[in-house]
Design an enzyme around this catalytic site. Structure first.
Site, PDB file in Angstrom:
ATOM      1  CG  ASP A  14      32.457  39.813  38.444  1.00  0.00           C
ATOM      2  OD1 ASP A  14      31.750  40.593  39.077  1.00  0.00           O
ATOM      3  OD2 ASP A  14      32.064  38.964  37.539  1.00  0.00           O
ATOM      4  CE  LYS A  17      35.354  47.751  38.167  1.00  0.00           C
ATOM      5  NZ  LYS A  17      35.439  46.250  37.714  1.00  0.00           N
ATOM      6  N   GLY A  18      35.631  47.261  43.728  1.00  0.00           N
ATOM      7  CA  GLY A  18      35.200  48.107  44.962  1.00  0.00           C
ATOM      8  C   GLY A  18      35.827  48.032  46.130  1.00  0.00           C
ATOM      9  N   GLY A  43      28.059  45.189  40.209  1.00  0.00           N
ATOM     10  CA  GLY A  43      28.115  44.944  41.667  1.00  0.00           C
ATOM     11  C   GLY A  43      29.386  44.931  42.301  1.00  0.00           C
ATOM     12  CG  HIS A  44      31.727  48.147  42.268  1.00  0.00           C
ATOM     13  ND1 HIS A  44      31.964  49.290  41.766  1.00  0.00           N
ATOM     14  CD2 HIS A  44      31.814  47.596  41.242  1.00  0.00           C
ATOM     15  CE1 HIS A  44      32.219  49.383  40.816  1.00  0.00           C
ATOM     16  NE2 HIS A  44      32.321  48.285  40.147  1.00  0.00           N
ATOM     17  CB  THR A  45      31.952  42.708  47.191  1.00  0.00           C
ATOM     18  OG1 THR A  45      30.923  42.176  46.294  1.00  0.00           O
ATOM     19  CG2 THR A  45      31.876  42.181  48.425  1.00  0.00           C
ATOM     20  CB  THR A 125      23.324  41.998  34.671  1.00  0.00           C
ATOM     21  OG1 THR A 125      23.119  43.260  33.759  1.00  0.00           O
ATOM     22  CG2 THR A 125      24.697  41.576  34.683  1.00  0.00           C
ATOM     23  CD  GLN A 176      29.954  46.664  33.725  1.00  0.00           C
ATOM     24  OE1 GLN A 176      29.796  48.009  33.315  1.00  0.00           O
ATOM     25  NE2 GLN A 176      29.191  46.601  34.674  1.00  0.00           N
ATOM     26  CB  ALA A 248      28.139  40.956  43.399  1.00  0.00           C
ATOM     27  CB  THR A 249      24.612  42.102  39.544  1.00  0.00           C
ATOM     28  OG1 THR A 249      25.537  43.005  39.980  1.00  0.00           O
ATOM     29  CG2 THR A 249      23.405  42.715  39.121  1.00  0.00           C
ATOM     30  N   GLY A 251      23.689  36.686  41.175  1.00  0.00           N
ATOM     31  CA  GLY A 251      24.125  35.416  41.617  1.00  0.00           C
ATOM     32  C   GLY A 251      24.641  34.220  40.766  1.00  0.00           C
ATOM     33  CE  LYS A 280      37.250  36.700  45.065  1.00  0.00           C
ATOM     34  NZ  LYS A 280      36.137  36.042  44.676  1.00  0.00           N
ATOM     35  CG  ASP A 282      43.127  35.225  49.734  1.00  0.00           C
ATOM     36  OD1 ASP A 282      42.813  35.639  48.667  1.00  0.00           O
ATOM     37  OD2 ASP A 282      42.056  35.432  50.579  1.00  0.00           O
TER      38      ASP A 282
HETATM   39  P1  IMP Z   1      25.151  43.815  30.428  1.00  0.00           P
HETATM   40  O1  IMP Z   1      26.138  44.750  31.050  1.00  0.00           O
HETATM   41  O2  IMP Z   1      23.978  43.627  31.496  1.00  0.00           O
HETATM   42  O3  IMP Z   1      24.599  44.192  29.215  1.00  0.00           O
HETATM   43  O4  IMP Z   1      25.583  42.301  30.113  1.00  0.00           O
HETATM   44  C1  IMP Z   1      26.623  42.150  29.239  1.00  0.00           C
HETATM   45  C2  IMP Z   1      27.777  41.199  29.805  1.00  0.00           C
HETATM   46  O5  IMP Z   1      28.595  41.732  30.657  1.00  0.00           O
HETATM   47  C3  IMP Z   1      27.116  39.933  30.327  1.00  0.00           C
HETATM   48  O6  IMP Z   1      28.035  38.993  30.058  1.00  0.00           O
HETATM   49  C4  IMP Z   1      27.204  40.133  31.766  1.00  0.00           C
HETATM   50  O7  IMP Z   1      27.253  39.035  32.514  1.00  0.00           O
HETATM   51  C5  IMP Z   1      28.537  40.908  31.893  1.00  0.00           C
HETATM   52  N1  IMP Z   1      28.548  41.870  32.940  1.00  0.00           N
HETATM   53  C6  IMP Z   1      28.054  43.066  32.995  1.00  0.00           C
HETATM   54  N2  IMP Z   1      28.365  43.671  34.289  1.00  0.00           N
HETATM   55  C7  IMP Z   1      29.023  42.901  34.870  1.00  0.00           C
HETATM   56  C8  IMP Z   1      29.844  42.809  36.291  1.00  0.00           C
HETATM   57  O8  IMP Z   1      29.772  43.849  36.959  1.00  0.00           O
HETATM   58  N3  IMP Z   1      30.543  41.651  36.307  1.00  0.00           N
HETATM   59  C9  IMP Z   1      30.734  40.596  35.594  1.00  0.00           C
HETATM   60  N4  IMP Z   1      30.074  40.616  34.309  1.00  0.00           N
HETATM   61  C10 IMP Z   1      29.419  41.605  33.901  1.00  0.00           C
END
Ligand code: IMP
Length: 336
Positions: A14, A17-18, A43-45, A125, A176, A248-249, A251, A280, A282
């Site tokens: 978060d 990267k996107g 989730g890449h915005t 997630t 991630q 982003a994935t 909410g 970020k 700003d």
């Molecule tokens: P998983 O990847 O769904 O197995 O989740 C494992 C941990 O990684 C959890 O704490 C998720 O919230 C976190 N996580 C997985 N993908 C993302 C991401 O894209 N951004 C932020 N946290 C993520």
């Protein structure tokens, strides 16, 4: 000749990267963009030509007509991927002839997703990621080449990238972040994949081909998951609000805390980051409280953003002199 640049997140995902991949793909002379780990948990915005997109699996190269590969380190929920392709097409982004899926990427099945439905232990997630990687390493998983719906997209990325016929320059897109990495993260509060520069090597890029590593971070930290991370100061809730720190994935609100400079130093060093992009800026400047952690203690003495930048740069450049030579403070969600 094969060359590559790598983009990795130095915190917990978060960090934008996107945006960074989208900007680099636009400016750089890349032939391909390749995602090297993760699945639809990411989730890449991306803001492209005035429209906002949130992609989960499709690499950002498709926005610029670049061949975009989902690498063998990724896990793919085919239904979600096809949904994302349709969504992109309806917004005018055609991915056919651009999107490629490694025949050795692994599938996320409906069973994997069901298995995670009630999961709260580490706060995943719930996208079936962990069970898919578990089955991969247990050698009972299913490769992408076994799903007929992917026929059109399948690729042997070795043949695609290691060719003597043309120069190939790949932008490697991580997912991630360092502290969610299965080896370097705060285990067990991690994802199941490799989120460091090593993931690019595992995806088929030899170390000597990597020319530049871009690290992405924020001047504060966020985390989504079951462990307690949120700090108590009102300014941290303000950062969450002003920075729109909601997943982003899923909410979910992202727990927010001050930058731990020692953690950032470690992530920069292990990843071999050459250019660090502090996104970020700003948001951080707007909230106007310039705290950070050093040696586990909260430092609350910094008065303004200019001093904060100076302190952070001094710590980083002193401790990361092996690789780090540029720090960019980015204040726009649209570009670096
Ligand atoms: P998983 O990847 O769904 O197995 O989740 C494992 C941990 O990684 C959890 O704490 C998720 O919230 C976190 N996580 C997985 N993908 C993302 C991401 O894209 N951004 C932020 N946290 C993520």
């Amino acid at each position: 000749m094969l060359t590559a640049d790598v983009v990795v997140d130095c915190q917990r995902g978060d960090c934008g990267k996107g945006k960074v991949v989208h900007s680099l793909a636009k400016k750089g002379n890349y032939t391909h963009v390749m995602r090297f780990s993760g699945g639809s948990n990411a989730g890449h915005t991306i803001y492209h030509e005035g429209k906002k997109f949130v992609t989960h699996l499709v690499p950002a190269g498709v926005f610029h007509g670049l061949k975009s590969i989902i690498g063998r380190g990724c896990v793919v929920d085919v239904k979600k991927l096809l949904g994302e392709i349709t969504e992109l097409a309806s917004a005018g982004i055609e991915v056919d002839n651009l999107l490629l899926v490694s025949e050795k990427a692994h599938l996320v099945t409906e069973g994997h997703v069901r298995e995670e439905a009630g999961e709260t232990r580490i706060g995943t997630t719930k996208t079936g990621n962990g069970p898919a990687y578990r089955d991969k390493v247990s050698r009972i998983g299913t490769c992408a080449e076994e799903d007929w719906r992917l026929g059109l997209y399948l690729v042997d990325e070795y043949k695609e990238l290691h060719t003597n016929e043309a120069d190939v320059n790949v932008l490697m897109e991580g997912a991630q972040g360092f502290y969610l990495d299965v080896d370097w993260g705060d285990y067990p509060y991690v994802t199941s994949a490799t989120c460091t520069t090593a993931g690019a090597v595992m995806a088929g890029i030899p170390p000597h081909a990597i020319k530049k590593v871009y690290g992405v971070a924020k001047p504060y930290e966020t985390y989504v998951g079951a462990k307690k991370f949120q700090g108590s100061e009102p300014a941290l809730y303000e950062l969450q609000k002003v920075g729109n720190e909601f997943g982003a994935t899923t909410g979910r609100p992202r727990q927010t805390n001050w930058l731990d400079i020692d953690n950032l130093i470690k992530a920069v060093n292990v990843n071999g980051v050459n250019t660090l992009i502090m996104n970020k800026s700003d948001v951080f400047e707007e909230v106007g409280v310039f705290n950070l952690y050093k040696d586990g203690k909260l430092k609350t003495m910094i008065e303004d953003f200019t001093s904060f930048k100076f302190v952070v740069e001094t710590f980083l450049l002193n401790a990361c002199s092996q690789s780090l030579n540029e720090i960019i403070w980015s204040a726009s969600p649209l570009e670096i």
